[in-house]
Scaffold this motif. Structure first.
Motif, PDB file in Angstrom:
ATOM      1  N   MET A 194       0.343 -61.957 -64.494  1.00 38.76           N
ATOM      2  CA  MET A 194      -0.643 -61.311 -63.624  1.00 38.76           C
ATOM      3  C   MET A 194      -1.974 -61.252 -64.360  1.00 38.76           C
ATOM      4  SD  MET A 194      -0.305 -57.701 -61.510  1.00 38.76           S
ATOM      5  CE  MET A 194       1.209 -58.113 -60.698  1.00 38.76           C
ATOM      6  N   SER A 195      -3.030 -61.721 -63.689  1.00 36.01           N
ATOM      7  CA  SER A 195      -4.303 -61.898 -64.381  1.00 36.01           C
ATOM      8  C   SER A 195      -5.465 -61.382 -63.566  1.00 36.01           C
ATOM      9  CB  SER A 195      -4.510 -63.383 -64.674  1.00 36.01           C
ATOM     10  OG  SER A 195      -5.832 -63.645 -65.071  1.00 36.01           O
ATOM     11  N   SER A 196      -6.431 -60.754 -64.276  1.00 35.24           N
ATOM     12  CA  SER A 196      -7.645 -60.286 -63.603  1.00 35.24           C
ATOM     13  C   SER A 196      -8.466 -61.438 -63.055  1.00 35.24           C
ATOM     14  CB  SER A 196      -8.508 -59.481 -64.583  1.00 35.24           C
ATOM     15  OG  SER A 196      -7.842 -58.320 -64.978  1.00 35.24           O
ATOM     16  N   SER A 197      -8.309 -62.627 -63.653  1.00 30.21           N
ATOM     17  CA  SER A 197      -9.151 -63.757 -63.254  1.00 30.21           C
ATOM     18  C   SER A 197      -8.575 -64.536 -62.079  1.00 30.21           C
ATOM     19  CB  SER A 197      -9.355 -64.706 -64.436  1.00 30.21           C
ATOM     20  OG  SER A 197      -8.125 -65.250 -64.837  1.00 30.21           O
ATOM     21  N   GLU A 198      -7.336 -64.260 -61.680  1.00 33.22           N
ATOM     22  CA  GLU A 198      -6.732 -64.941 -60.542  1.00 33.22           C
ATOM     23  C   GLU A 198      -6.583 -63.924 -59.423  1.00 33.22           C
ATOM     24  OE1 GLU A 198      -3.381 -67.487 -61.279  1.00 33.22           O
ATOM     25  OE2 GLU A 198      -3.957 -67.679 -63.375  1.00 33.22           O
ATOM     26  N   GLU A 199      -7.476 -63.993 -58.459  1.00 30.28           N
ATOM     27  CA  GLU A 199      -7.611 -62.954 -57.451  1.00 30.28           C
ATOM     28  C   GLU A 199      -6.308 -62.659 -56.722  1.00 30.28           C
ATOM     29  OE1 GLU A 199      -9.266 -59.889 -55.625  1.00 30.28           O
ATOM     30  OE2 GLU A 199     -10.227 -61.060 -57.188  1.00 30.28           O
ATOM     31  N   ASP A 200      -5.586 -63.715 -56.304  1.00 29.68           N
ATOM     32  CA  ASP A 200      -4.383 -63.488 -55.514  1.00 29.68           C
ATOM     33  C   ASP A 200      -3.150 -63.194 -56.355  1.00 29.68           C
ATOM     34  OD1 ASP A 200      -5.524 -63.614 -53.014  1.00 29.68           O
ATOM     35  OD2 ASP A 200      -5.336 -65.783 -52.856  1.00 29.68           O
ATOM     36  N   SER A 201      -3.296 -63.206 -57.696  1.00 28.15           N
ATOM     37  CA  SER A 201      -2.141 -62.910 -58.541  1.00 28.15           C
ATOM     38  C   SER A 201      -2.012 -61.412 -58.774  1.00 28.15           C
ATOM     39  CB  SER A 201      -2.256 -63.622 -59.893  1.00 28.15           C
ATOM     40  OG  SER A 201      -3.058 -62.883 -60.793  1.00 28.15           O
ATOM     41  N   LYS A 202      -3.000 -60.627 -58.330  1.00 34.15           N
ATOM     42  CA  LYS A 202      -2.977 -59.196 -58.650  1.00 34.15           C
ATOM     43  C   LYS A 202      -3.568 -58.371 -57.518  1.00 34.15           C
ATOM     44  CE  LYS A 202      -7.584 -59.368 -59.701  1.00 34.15           C
ATOM     45  NZ  LYS A 202      -8.691 -58.547 -59.241  1.00 34.15           N
ATOM     46  N   ILE A 203      -3.161 -57.102 -57.495  1.00 31.11           N
ATOM     47  CA  ILE A 203      -3.685 -56.142 -56.521  1.00 31.11           C
ATOM     48  C   ILE A 203      -4.620 -55.207 -57.269  1.00 31.11           C
ATOM     49  CG2 ILE A 203      -3.088 -54.182 -55.032  1.00 31.11           C
ATOM     50  CD1 ILE A 203      -0.449 -55.683 -54.445  1.00 31.11           C
ATOM     51  N   ASP A 204      -5.874 -55.157 -56.836  1.00 31.13           N
ATOM     52  CA  ASP A 204      -6.862 -54.286 -57.467  1.00 31.13           C
ATOM     53  C   ASP A 204      -6.513 -52.832 -57.166  1.00 31.13           C
ATOM     54  OD1 ASP A 204      -9.844 -54.476 -58.667  1.00 31.13           O
ATOM     55  OD2 ASP A 204      -9.702 -52.782 -57.299  1.00 31.13           O
ATOM     56  N   LEU A 205      -6.843 -51.946 -58.084  1.00 32.12           N
ATOM     57  CA  LEU A 205      -6.518 -50.523 -57.911  1.00 32.12           C
ATOM     58  C   LEU A 205      -7.272 -49.893 -56.749  1.00 32.12           C
ATOM     59  CD1 LEU A 205      -6.503 -49.553 -61.674  1.00 32.12           C
ATOM     60  CD2 LEU A 205      -4.512 -49.826 -60.197  1.00 32.12           C
ATOM     61  N   LEU A 206      -8.370 -50.524 -56.316  1.00 31.87           N
ATOM     62  CA  LEU A 206      -9.146 -49.982 -55.201  1.00 31.87           C
ATOM     63  C   LEU A 206      -8.977 -50.811 -53.931  1.00 31.87           C
ATOM     64  CD1 LEU A 206     -12.441 -49.019 -57.104  1.00 31.87           C
ATOM     65  CD2 LEU A 206     -10.436 -47.602 -56.626  1.00 31.87           C
ATOM     66  N   ASP A 207      -8.016 -51.754 -53.942  1.00 27.27           N
ATOM     67  CA  ASP A 207      -7.747 -52.536 -52.725  1.00 27.27           C
ATOM     68  C   ASP A 207      -7.335 -51.612 -51.585  1.00 27.27           C
ATOM     69  OD1 ASP A 207      -8.380 -55.124 -53.349  1.00 27.27           O
ATOM     70  OD2 ASP A 207      -6.362 -55.716 -53.949  1.00 27.27           O
ATOM     71  N   SER A 208      -7.794 -51.929 -50.381  1.00 28.98           N
ATOM     72  CA  SER A 208      -7.414 -51.164 -49.191  1.00 28.98           C
ATOM     73  C   SER A 208      -5.953 -51.460 -48.842  1.00 28.98           C
ATOM     74  CB  SER A 208      -8.296 -51.579 -48.016  1.00 28.98           C
ATOM     75  OG  SER A 208      -8.024 -52.931 -47.665  1.00 28.98           O
ATOM     76  N   PRO A 209      -5.299 -50.587 -48.050  1.00 31.81           N
ATOM     77  CA  PRO A 209      -3.921 -50.879 -47.608  1.00 31.81           C
ATOM     78  C   PRO A 209      -3.818 -52.241 -46.918  1.00 31.81           C
ATOM     79  CG  PRO A 209      -4.462 -48.593 -47.140  1.00 31.81           C
ATOM     80  CD  PRO A 209      -5.723 -49.232 -47.631  1.00 31.81           C
ATOM     81  N   ALA A 210      -4.852 -52.630 -46.175  1.00 32.48           N
ATOM     82  CA  ALA A 210      -4.831 -53.939 -45.495  1.00 32.48           C
ATOM     83  C   ALA A 210      -4.825 -55.076 -46.516  1.00 32.48           C
ATOM     84  CB  ALA A 210      -6.045 -54.069 -44.573  1.00 32.48           C
ATOM     85  N   ASN A 211      -5.614 -54.932 -47.604  1.00 34.29           N
ATOM     86  CA  ASN A 211      -5.637 -55.958 -48.648  1.00 34.29           C
ATOM     87  C   ASN A 211      -4.324 -56.013 -49.412  1.00 34.29           C
ATOM     88  OD1 ASN A 211      -8.029 -57.302 -48.386  1.00 34.29           O
ATOM     89  ND2 ASN A 211      -9.156 -56.054 -49.845  1.00 34.29           N
ATOM     90  N   VAL A 212      -3.722 -54.845 -49.646  1.00 35.10           N
ATOM     91  CA  VAL A 212      -2.418 -54.801 -50.306  1.00 35.10           C
ATOM     92  C   VAL A 212      -1.397 -55.571 -49.477  1.00 35.10           C
ATOM     93  CG1 VAL A 212      -0.507 -53.300 -51.030  1.00 35.10           C
ATOM     94  CG2 VAL A 212      -2.870 -52.637 -51.526  1.00 35.10           C
ATOM     95  N   LYS A 213      -1.386 -55.312 -48.180  1.00 34.40           N
ATOM     96  CA  LYS A 213      -0.456 -56.013 -47.277  1.00 34.40           C
ATOM     97  C   LYS A 213      -0.690 -57.518 -47.311  1.00 34.40           C
ATOM     98  CE  LYS A 213       0.578 -54.187 -43.242  1.00 34.40           C
ATOM     99  NZ  LYS A 213       2.061 -54.064 -43.279  1.00 34.40           N
ATOM    100  N   LYS A 214      -1.967 -57.911 -47.256  1.00 32.62           N
ATOM    101  CA  LYS A 214      -2.328 -59.343 -47.244  1.00 32.62           C
ATOM    102  C   LYS A 214      -1.858 -60.038 -48.523  1.00 32.62           C
ATOM    103  CE  LYS A 214      -6.494 -62.251 -47.313  1.00 32.62           C
ATOM    104  NZ  LYS A 214      -7.974 -62.207 -47.406  1.00 32.62           N
ATOM    105  N   LYS A 215      -2.094 -59.403 -49.683  1.00 36.96           N
ATOM    106  CA  LYS A 215      -1.722 -60.025 -50.951  1.00 36.96           C
ATOM    107  C   LYS A 215      -0.211 -60.056 -51.135  1.00 36.96           C
ATOM    108  CE  LYS A 215      -6.074 -59.185 -53.348  1.00 36.96           C
ATOM    109  NZ  LYS A 215      -6.773 -58.484 -54.438  1.00 36.96           N
ATOM    110  N   LEU A 216       0.474 -59.000 -50.708  1.00 44.34           N
ATOM    111  CA  LEU A 216       1.936 -58.995 -50.818  1.00 44.34           C
ATOM    112  C   LEU A 216       2.562 -60.024 -49.879  1.00 44.34           C
ATOM    113  CD1 LEU A 216       2.769 -55.198 -51.191  1.00 44.34           C
ATOM    114  CD2 LEU A 216       2.997 -56.984 -52.919  1.00 44.34           C
TER     115      LEU A 216
END
Length: 526
Positions: free
Chosen positions: A222-244
């Protein structure tokens, strides 16, 4: 609260760790007093949910009565190929302190039991600086480079700063007056470096605790430089769902499963007695089920009794539960302002102008507008035997016309409907009377007898932008031919020993985090 025995403390300190160096010393100290530990983090990219892994381990240390110091390693962030520019160093350190405190509060860790230290507060002192010089007089270049190989960004032309990095981390153990250092298993070479060299300066060898590396959502670290490899701590619930939803979660696969690793190393370590991993599902799919032990969940998943969709939905529920207090804390205007200042969005650039780059490098590969294209039509150039006239779908209003010199190397049939990587922001130019609006990127051997287009993953989407790992700036609208931007950047654009497309060892990635490849290894990409 019941006082734990030394053996119980040791079990709590070492649970879920991949490795401990100095086990006998740990046993001896716990028989006499509580342990002093530090965990350091370089203040580079935004912390993401994988940071809950060390945070939950810090909770274990505190339960075991340890004295814990958290180091915000700001100088390390700068020394590691300037991952944090000097101008942003202080802001990023402030951001890390706020977000990590919010994370610890979210999992119920009492902050008053922790000590927070900023590296530059003591690393610029006369005594520390003298020790850096002393260390440099005994450490070989080979050992310094080897120690940082898994942590310091590896590039074709390494900076001297990256060789200093492991030595500073070793000295931190002495200057923070701790018994042990805690980190990921990727730090192992730095830890053994410390064990070898600190005694040469007359300092004591420390204990080292190592967590396993948690796979990212796309598989791999899991890497900060690969956007879709990680969930940001301030991601919205919609973004969490999208990435998962995009997360790699193969049925029955427990070996490379970032979701299961997160459940094991974070959720189960945080569950109170009697709590478990509660899966809610329809009766026809097996009904609701609760796992009180991680091993039971892993076995159940390995036997294909739990659908990946149900695992994702359950992890989503727990992640949002962890993130809600952090999101709420960062609703404060001053913290929103801090977040925007510490991680400013990349500036828009005009044609021919240079965009800000990772590490402040003007000639960095984010300036290249490389996109996935699909060849929808192939024809021979009417006035040139060696050229094709390609129509390539880039999800624009109409396909682009691109001239390519592939006639000697690839048949028309092999090109039709093929996915290709297209450099889209070259200045359009006429080739034998036909305007070419880009370039199909290909690998070529040294004598130019074998040439082939870069191979893209079959699921790549036409029009999607390809980016280099670690570089997130906005591409130029058009590369200025007078400034020779492409010519300069293409020198370091090649395939590595595994045939993967890289620029100075930074992978070229799809938005899903997948790498591009070629059957030609160690060859130029043009």
């Amino acid at each position: 609260m019941v006082e734990l025995t030394p053996a119980e403390k040791k079990a709590l300190i070492t649970r879920n760790l991949q490795e401990t160096l100095g086990d006998d010393k740990l046993t001896k100290i716990l028989g006499e007093r509580d342990l002093k530990i530090y965990w350091g983090t370089a203040t580079t990219g935004k912390p993401h949910v994988a940071y809950f892994v060390p945070m939950s381990k810090i909770a274990d240390f505190l339960k075991a009565g340890c004295e814990v110091t958290i180091l915000f390693a700001d100088l390390h962030a700068y020394l590691d190929n300037m991952k944090a520019p000097w101008s942003l160093l202080e802001l990023r350190t402030q951001y890390y302190e706020q977000v990590i405190k919010a994370m610890l509060s979210s999992i119920g860790v009492p902050l008053e039991k922790l000590k927070f230290v900023k590296g530059s507060d003591y690393q610029l002192s006369k005594e520390y600086t003298l020790d850096v010089y002393k260390l440099s007089s005994v450490v070989t270049q080979h050992d310094a480079k080897k120690a940082g190989a898994e942590v310091v960004k590896q590039v074709e032309y390494p900076l001297l700063s990256g060789l200093l990095y492991p030595g500073l981390q070793a000295l931190d153990e002495e200057y923070l007056k701790v018994d042990a250092q805690f980190g990921g298993v990727d730090q192992r070479k730095i830890f053994t470096f410390s064990e070898k060299y600190l005694p040469q300066l007359g300092y004591e060898k420390r204990i080292h605790f190592m967590n396993p590396m948690v796979p990212g959502l796309a598989g791999g670290k899991m890497s900060s430089s690969e956007e879709d490899s990680k969930i940001d701590l301030l991601d919205s619930p919609a973004n969490v769902k999208k990435k998962l939803k995009k997360a790699f979660c193969e049925p029955g696969n427990i070996a490379d499963n970032g979701l299961l690793s997160f459940v094991k190393h974070v959720l189960f370590s945080l569950f109170k007695e009697g709590e478990g991993f509660e899966v809610t599902r329809e009766a026809e799919h097996g009904g609701n089920i609760t796992f009180l032990k991680y091993d039971e969940l892993e076995k159940y998943y390995a036997e294909d009794k739990l659908h990946p969709g149900d695992l994702k939905a359950t992890v989503e529920k727990y992640i949002n539960r962890l993130l809600d207090p952090i999101r709420k804390a960062f609703e404060k205007p001053e913290l929103q302002k801090l977040s925007a200042a510490a991680y400013p969005p990349p500036a828009k650039v005009k044609a021919g102008a240079a965009a800000p780059a990772a590490g402040g490098d003007e000639d960095a590969p984010h300036r290249l507008d490389i996109r996935v294209g699909k060849v929808v039509e192939v024809a021979r150039h009417p006035d040139a035997d060696t050229l094709y006239v390609l129509k390539i779908d880039l999800a624009e209003e109409q396909p682009r016309t691109i001239i390519s010199g592939l006639v000697k190397f690839v048949t028309q049939e092999e090109l039709e409907q093929r996915l290709v990587a297209v450099l889209c922001n070259l200045k359009p130019s006429k080739m034998r009377g036909i305007l070419s609006e880009g370039m199909v990127l290909c690998t070529s051997n040294a004598d130019h007898t074998v040439v082939e287009p870069i191979v893209l993953p079959a699921n790549a989407t036409p029009g999607s932008r390809l980016a280099f790992e670690g570089y997130s700036g906005t591409p130029d609208e058009q590369l200025n031919p007078k400034k020779k931007v492409w010519e300069k950047l293409s020198v370091d654009f090649k395939t590595n020993g595994d045939g993967l497309a890289v620029w100075k060892d930074n992978f070229l990635l799809t938005p899903e985090g997948e790498k591009l490849s070629s059957k030609l290894a160690n060859c130029a990409i043009k």
